[in-house]
Design an enzyme around this catalytic site. Structure first.
Site, PDB file in Angstrom:
ATOM      1  N   GLU A 143      85.640  26.804  98.651  1.00  0.00           N
ATOM      2  CA  GLU A 143      86.323  25.553  98.311  1.00  0.00           C
ATOM      3  C   GLU A 143      85.388  24.421  97.906  1.00  0.00           C
ATOM      4  O   GLU A 143      85.647  23.700  96.943  1.00  0.00           O
ATOM      5  CB  GLU A 143      87.167  25.050  99.502  1.00  0.00           C
ATOM      6  CG  GLU A 143      88.351  25.912  99.840  1.00  0.00           C
ATOM      7  CD  GLU A 143      88.014  26.914 100.912  1.00  0.00           C
ATOM      8  OE1 GLU A 143      88.925  27.374 101.571  1.00  0.00           O
ATOM      9  OE2 GLU A 143      86.815  27.242 101.089  1.00  0.00           O
ATOM     10  N   ASP A 166      88.763  29.554 102.920  1.00  0.00           N
ATOM     11  CA  ASP A 166      88.959  29.431 104.369  1.00  0.00           C
ATOM     12  C   ASP A 166      89.907  30.496 104.926  1.00  0.00           C
ATOM     13  O   ASP A 166      90.818  30.958 104.233  1.00  0.00           O
ATOM     14  CB  ASP A 166      89.499  28.033 104.713  1.00  0.00           C
ATOM     15  CG  ASP A 166      88.441  26.969 104.567  1.00  0.00           C
ATOM     16  OD1 ASP A 166      87.250  27.313 104.571  1.00  0.00           O
ATOM     17  OD2 ASP A 166      88.795  25.783 104.450  1.00  0.00           O
ATOM     18  N   ASP A 175      92.627  30.755 106.622  1.00  0.00           N
ATOM     19  CA  ASP A 175      93.948  30.361 107.088  1.00  0.00           C
ATOM     20  C   ASP A 175      94.927  30.415 105.923  1.00  0.00           C
ATOM     21  O   ASP A 175      94.593  30.869 104.836  1.00  0.00           O
ATOM     22  CB  ASP A 175      93.920  28.954 107.721  1.00  0.00           C
ATOM     23  CG  ASP A 175      93.461  27.883 106.740  1.00  0.00           C
ATOM     24  OD1 ASP A 175      93.182  28.215 105.565  1.00  0.00           O
ATOM     25  OD2 ASP A 175      93.364  26.719 107.138  1.00  0.00           O
ATOM     26  N   GLU A 217      96.225  28.075 104.051  1.00  0.00           N
ATOM     27  CA  GLU A 217      95.814  27.280 102.894  1.00  0.00           C
ATOM     28  C   GLU A 217      94.689  27.976 102.126  1.00  0.00           C
ATOM     29  O   GLU A 217      94.674  27.990 100.898  1.00  0.00           O
ATOM     30  CB  GLU A 217      95.355  25.886 103.337  1.00  0.00           C
ATOM     31  CG  GLU A 217      96.473  24.958 103.750  1.00  0.00           C
ATOM     32  CD  GLU A 217      97.448  24.663 102.618  1.00  0.00           C
ATOM     33  OE1 GLU A 217      97.001  24.236 101.544  1.00  0.00           O
ATOM     34  OE2 GLU A 217      98.656  24.879 102.810  1.00  0.00           O
ATOM     35  N   TYR A 246      85.260  27.592 112.368  1.00  0.00           N
ATOM     36  CA  TYR A 246      86.318  26.984 111.555  1.00  0.00           C
ATOM     37  C   TYR A 246      87.156  26.032 112.393  1.00  0.00           C
ATOM     38  O   TYR A 246      87.549  26.357 113.511  1.00  0.00           O
ATOM     39  CB  TYR A 246      87.191  28.078 110.937  1.00  0.00           C
ATOM     40  CG  TYR A 246      88.144  27.550 109.901  1.00  0.00           C
ATOM     41  CD1 TYR A 246      87.670  26.860 108.802  1.00  0.00           C
ATOM     42  CD2 TYR A 246      89.513  27.745 110.024  1.00  0.00           C
ATOM     43  CE1 TYR A 246      88.539  26.365 107.841  1.00  0.00           C
ATOM     44  CE2 TYR A 246      90.396  27.270 109.063  1.00  0.00           C
ATOM     45  CZ  TYR A 246      89.897  26.570 107.977  1.00  0.00           C
ATOM     46  OH  TYR A 246      90.761  26.088 107.023  1.00  0.00           O
ATOM     47  N   ARG A 252      90.183  24.431 111.723  1.00  0.00           N
ATOM     48  CA  ARG A 252      91.645  24.401 111.707  1.00  0.00           C
ATOM     49  C   ARG A 252      92.148  25.683 112.366  1.00  0.00           C
ATOM     50  O   ARG A 252      92.216  26.728 111.741  1.00  0.00           O
ATOM     51  CB  ARG A 252      92.177  24.280 110.273  1.00  0.00           C
ATOM     52  CG  ARG A 252      91.925  22.923 109.668  1.00  0.00           C
ATOM     53  CD  ARG A 252      92.646  22.751 108.334  1.00  0.00           C
ATOM     54  NE  ARG A 252      92.392  21.434 107.784  1.00  0.00           N
ATOM     55  CZ  ARG A 252      91.380  21.134 106.984  1.00  0.00           C
ATOM     56  NH1 ARG A 252      90.512  22.077 106.630  1.00  0.00           N
ATOM     57  NH2 ARG A 252      91.213  19.914 106.530  1.00  0.00           N
TER      58      ARG A 252
END
Length: 896
Positions: A7, A80, A82, A84, A296, A298
């Site tokens: 990202e 990432d 997750d 998202e 991470y 989140r």
């Protein structure tokens, strides 16, 4: 070389260092596609087909990835771990396939890692997989739901409630929590009660405090001493009797450490300990993660990898000794509802990297890393061992019994490193007791409780040994970001990645304001909430929203079809929208006025009708709306201009008369731009009476007639200089001096830093400032402004500086000026943050950094002039006429 996509550029830089020259690591800069901000992006008539658009800022990043794939036929998506992150990978794969950068021969894989460390990266590369379709489906469902709510509910608000800006699926429920808490506080009736305490002395001369627990053989409950008379009787009963110790009981106790951090608990603890907002916390955590210092950030999981547990125990043994290491590792069970989205807890990647050994220049990152390291180490330490002592004291006839409690830490255990903060501190926290023996007679010590008595509203026997203290019950406290996140988590509203964006949105939309870290609803937020509660109650329901979150979790687990969830939601929601859209504004206000009547028009002490206007005595009060929110106004407007906030008379913003001057009433009022003072009321002859806004730093609670007249008499004439008067006043940009010579076309203005200078500055200083300004006209013409900080050289060349601007500090590089976010102080800004801010600003302004500048084209031969075509409408102009959508993580907000 395989092309690896992540990202952010910071993450790409770190990963490239670990993978080496055999890989090309590029950044997508977040999401590359989104739903266009226009009707029809989610086609409800065509099985919820979604139209995606690559953002203007993202096109160059997608092109860079596509160009890299020309030289290599392998793409590794490493975003990432997750929902998202999975969505970003899916968007990249779809966008690159559409532009034919991904061919049939291109090998596309997905890898995930929980920490940006070399072992984690290399291990992830050994286990590639494909994009997780159920996780993507869950993202699509959430994005479609937020779009449907935003694009259909927000226009209803704009039409029915002038001044309302948006409504969001999670945002509106979060706002409801804050508004309902405020209404609880306003409806709260404090209840009086009393307590009785005595300061006693042992035969060894040591003093301690005890409280009355039994009177006349009856155990006292909180409200048994409900008034002064009963308290006086209790004080007299204790004062008139000799006391002795009837029992001393010591019990061992223990405390175990808190679980390691997940997203919500990290946000709560950072708010408690440092006053950091949720977004500020996540920004700092993101940078710690990208630097490879923490896992991470989140996550809704609290489990820890076995190797991390072992390393933590080794670090504890090395730093604190064997006695602080429990016999067996502590195991924390993962509470995540959906195992597919559960990650490890937030922890340091290296347990031996103590905060004092990690060199962090950013203050927020430094504080947050210290917090994460301590919590993680503490969670694997031995529990604390305590001894709780209870002492009962009584008179010979046992008519009065008092109790003293204390606590001694026998072994500190994990408390040597870390103790979790609390939202509400108990005023009766136990202290340590002196040595007390059963059967000992105790003396009463007069005057020892005097300091405590001074803090109470009412007291009996302030100089005596026995004290009666008046108390009143308190309303529930306003939410802080920490307690609101905790409550949302308890209700199952939102998910870790949504909390920060939702909280920021309701503040940015001016539905809520923050004061001393507490969240207070604005009138605009109240009106929106009451409207939604009356016309869309189901969709701001706690249970409904939580159930929808559970359905999204079931989709990500592959147990539900996301289009079925969307169809069920849209059927009922669309019907509610259609029903409400037919209502007139007057009908809406009438219904809201009735719903709010108990709050808007509480009974008056004199028994008069609470709806009669207190100013003119003839008109009736009714709920009204404006661009700035809701208020209560008189029906005789414009003849009567009485208004007050919906919070009630005496609430913040309520108008009041400060006194009279020369026959005019001097009013304190609140308007669109804040509080102001006014001389008299509008009349047909004087439609705009004199007004003056309160300067920055002036509290309206402290306003009196003298201060109001001082403001209304501005500008202040300081003295004559060279045949013209120097005056001081407040303007649009703050306090200033003004002077205009007879031969000058325009006056000279000099800014004042302190608002009080308008009233206090003397002639000598004023002349000096005016002369200096006259000799050096214009901003920065005679001398360049000095930077607050020099950060160093930009990667593309040229110095990067932090400057002080009219609207606050900003980063300057060449011709790009990027404002610093409110949560970043100039002294804490790093070069990495500055480069990101500059890149974002350059992209928004259409400017190019040095690396992106288009090379000069070679001159070409002149061609015959072509006939000019009709000018096309630019994308910017077209978009400007459409509704704007601000994507707030999982909760997009639409602005009208």
């Amino acid at each position: 070389m395989p092309v690896v996509v992540v990202e952010s550029p910071a993450k790409a830089k770190t990963i490239n260092k670990y993978l080496g020259k055999d890989y090309t690591v590029l950044a997508s800069y977040g999401h590359v596609r989104d739903l266009p901000p226009k009707d029809g992006s989610v086609d409800t008539d065509n099985d919820f087909d979604m139209t995606w658009e690559i953002g203007a800022d993202s096109r160059k990043h997608v092109k860079a990835i596509a160009d890299a794939l020309k030289d290599d036929d392998e793409l590794i998506l490493a975003t990432d771990p997750d929902r998202e992150g999975e969505a970003i990978s899916w968007h990249l794969q779809e966008a690159l396939t559409k532009r034919k950068a991904i061919k049939k021969s291109t090998a596309v894989s997905r890898v995930t890692f929980n920490a940006i460390t070399k072992p984690a990266i290399l291990e992830a590369m050994k286990h590639p997989r494909q994009v997780d379709v159920p996780l993507v489906d869950a993202y699509l469902a959430r994005r479609a739901l937020d779009y449907l709510v935003g694009f259909n509910l927000s226009p209803v608000l704009w039409r029915k409630l002038p001044g309302a800006r948006s409504a969001g699926r999670v945002q509106s429920v979060c706002l409801r929590l804050i508004v309902e808490r405020e209404m609880e506080i306003e409806a709260f009736n404090p209840q009086e009660y009393w307590s009785v305490k005595a300061m006693l002395e042992t035969p060894r001369g040591q003093t301690f405090e005890a409280r009355l627990t039994q009177l006349s053989g009856k155990k006292l409950d909180k409200f048994d001493l409900k008034d002064r008379m009963r308290a006086e009787m209790a004080v007299q009963a204790v004062s008139s009797r000799a006391l002795k110790v009837i029992s001393v009981e010591a019990k061992p106790a223990s405390r175990n450490p808190s679980a390691p951090f997940m997203t919500s608990t990290l946000q709560q603890e950072a708010s408690r300990k440092f006053g950091m907002g949720a977004r500020q916390t996540m920004n700092a955590a993101q940078r710690l993660y990208e630097a490879g210092l923490i896992t991470y950030m989140r996550t809704d999981g609290i489990d820890m990898a076995p190797e991390a547990v072992t390393q933590a125990r080794d670090a504890i043994k090395s730093r604190y000794g064997d006695k602080y290491v429990p016999a067996s590792p502590r195991i924390y069970k993962n509470k995540a509802k959906n195992a597919q989205e559960a990650h490890e807890c937030i922890r340091p990647t290296d347990m031996f990297a103590a905060p004092d050994s990690v060199k962090l220049t950013d203050a927020d990152q430094r504080k947050l890393y210290d917090l994460i390291w301590k919590r993680t180490i503490a969670c694997q330490m031995e529990g604390a061992k305590l001894e709780r002592t209870t002492v009962d004291i009584a008179s010979d006839d046992h008519e009065v019994v008092l109790r003293a409690t204390g606590q001694v830490v026998v072994f500190d255990g994990f408390m040597a490193v870390y103790t979790e903060g609390r939202d509400d501190v108990d005023e009766d926290d136990e202290g340590r007791l002196p040595q007390i023996m059963q059967g000992e007679a105790l003396k009463k010590v007069a005057g020892a409780l005097k300091a405590e008595a001074a803090e109470k509203e009412a007291v009996l026997g302030a100089d005596a040994a026995v004290l009666g203290l008046q108390h009143h019950t308190n309303p529930p406290p306003r939410y802080t970001e920490a307690t609101l996140v905790k409550r949302m988590e308890e209700l199952g509203i939102g998910r870790p990645s949504t909390y920060a964006s939702v909280l920021s949105t309701i503040v940015d939309r001016e539905y809520v304001r923050k004061e001393q870290n507490r969240l207070i609803p604005e009138d605009k937020g109240r009106i929106v909430t009451i409207f939604l509660m009356n016309f869309f109650r189901k969709y701001v329901g706690y249970e409904f929203t939580a159930n929808l979150e559970e359905q999204l979790d079931e989709i990500s687990a592959g147990d539900l079809d996301y289009k079925e969830v969307l169809a069920r939601f849209w059927r009922d929601f669309h019907a509610a929208i259609e029903e409400t859209s037919e209502l007139r504004i007057s009908e809406v206000l009438d219904k809201l006025d009735d719903a709010l009547a108990p709050q808007l028009y509480p009974p008056r002490e004199d028994g008069t009708d609470p709806r009669i206007c207190p100013k003119c005595g003839q008109g009736s009060l009714h709920l009204k709306t404006s661009r700035t929110g809701g208020f209560v106004g008189c029906s005789n407007y414009p003849d009567c201009t009485y208004t007050r906030p919906i919070a009630g008379e005496g609430a913040e913003g309520d108008e009041r008369v400060l006194g009279e001057d020369n026959g005019d009433e001097i009013w304190l009022k609140s308007g669109r731009f804040g509080p102001y003072v006014q001389r008299g009321e509008p009349t047909p002859e004087n439609k705009k009476p004199p007004r003056a806004s309160l300067p920055k730093g002036w509290s309206k609670d402290d306003m009196d007639l003298e201060k109001a007249l001082t403001l209304l008499n501005l500008p202040r004439e300081i003295g004559e200089y060279e045949g013209a008067m120097i005056s001081a006043n407040f303007g649009r940009f703050g306090p200033y001096l003004m002077h205009q010579l007879p031969d000058e076309a325009k006056p000279v203005y000099a800014n004042l830093k302190d608002p009080n200078d308008v009233f206090e500055i003397g002639m000598n200083r004023a002349v000096e400032m005016i002369t200096e300004k006259r000799n050096n006209p214009g901003r920065g013409r005679s001398a360049a402004a000095k930077p607050l900080r020099e950060l160093g050289e930009h990667p593309d060349g040229g110095p990067v500086s932090v400057m002080e601007g009219r609207y606050g500090p900003y980063v300057k590089w060449e011709k790009v000026n990027a404002t610093l976010p409110k949560d970043i102080k100039p002294e804490d800004l790093t070069m990495e943050q500055a480069v990101e801010l500059i890149a974002e600003k350059a992209a928004k302004g259409g400017k190019k950094t040095a690396a992106q500048k288009t090379p000069a084209k070679k001159p070409t031969a002149k061609k015959p002039a072509a006939k000019k075509a009709a000018p096309k409408k630019t994308a910017a102009k077209t978009t400007a006429t459409k509704k704007k959508v601000a994507d707030a993580d999982d909760d997009p907000v639409i602005e009208g």
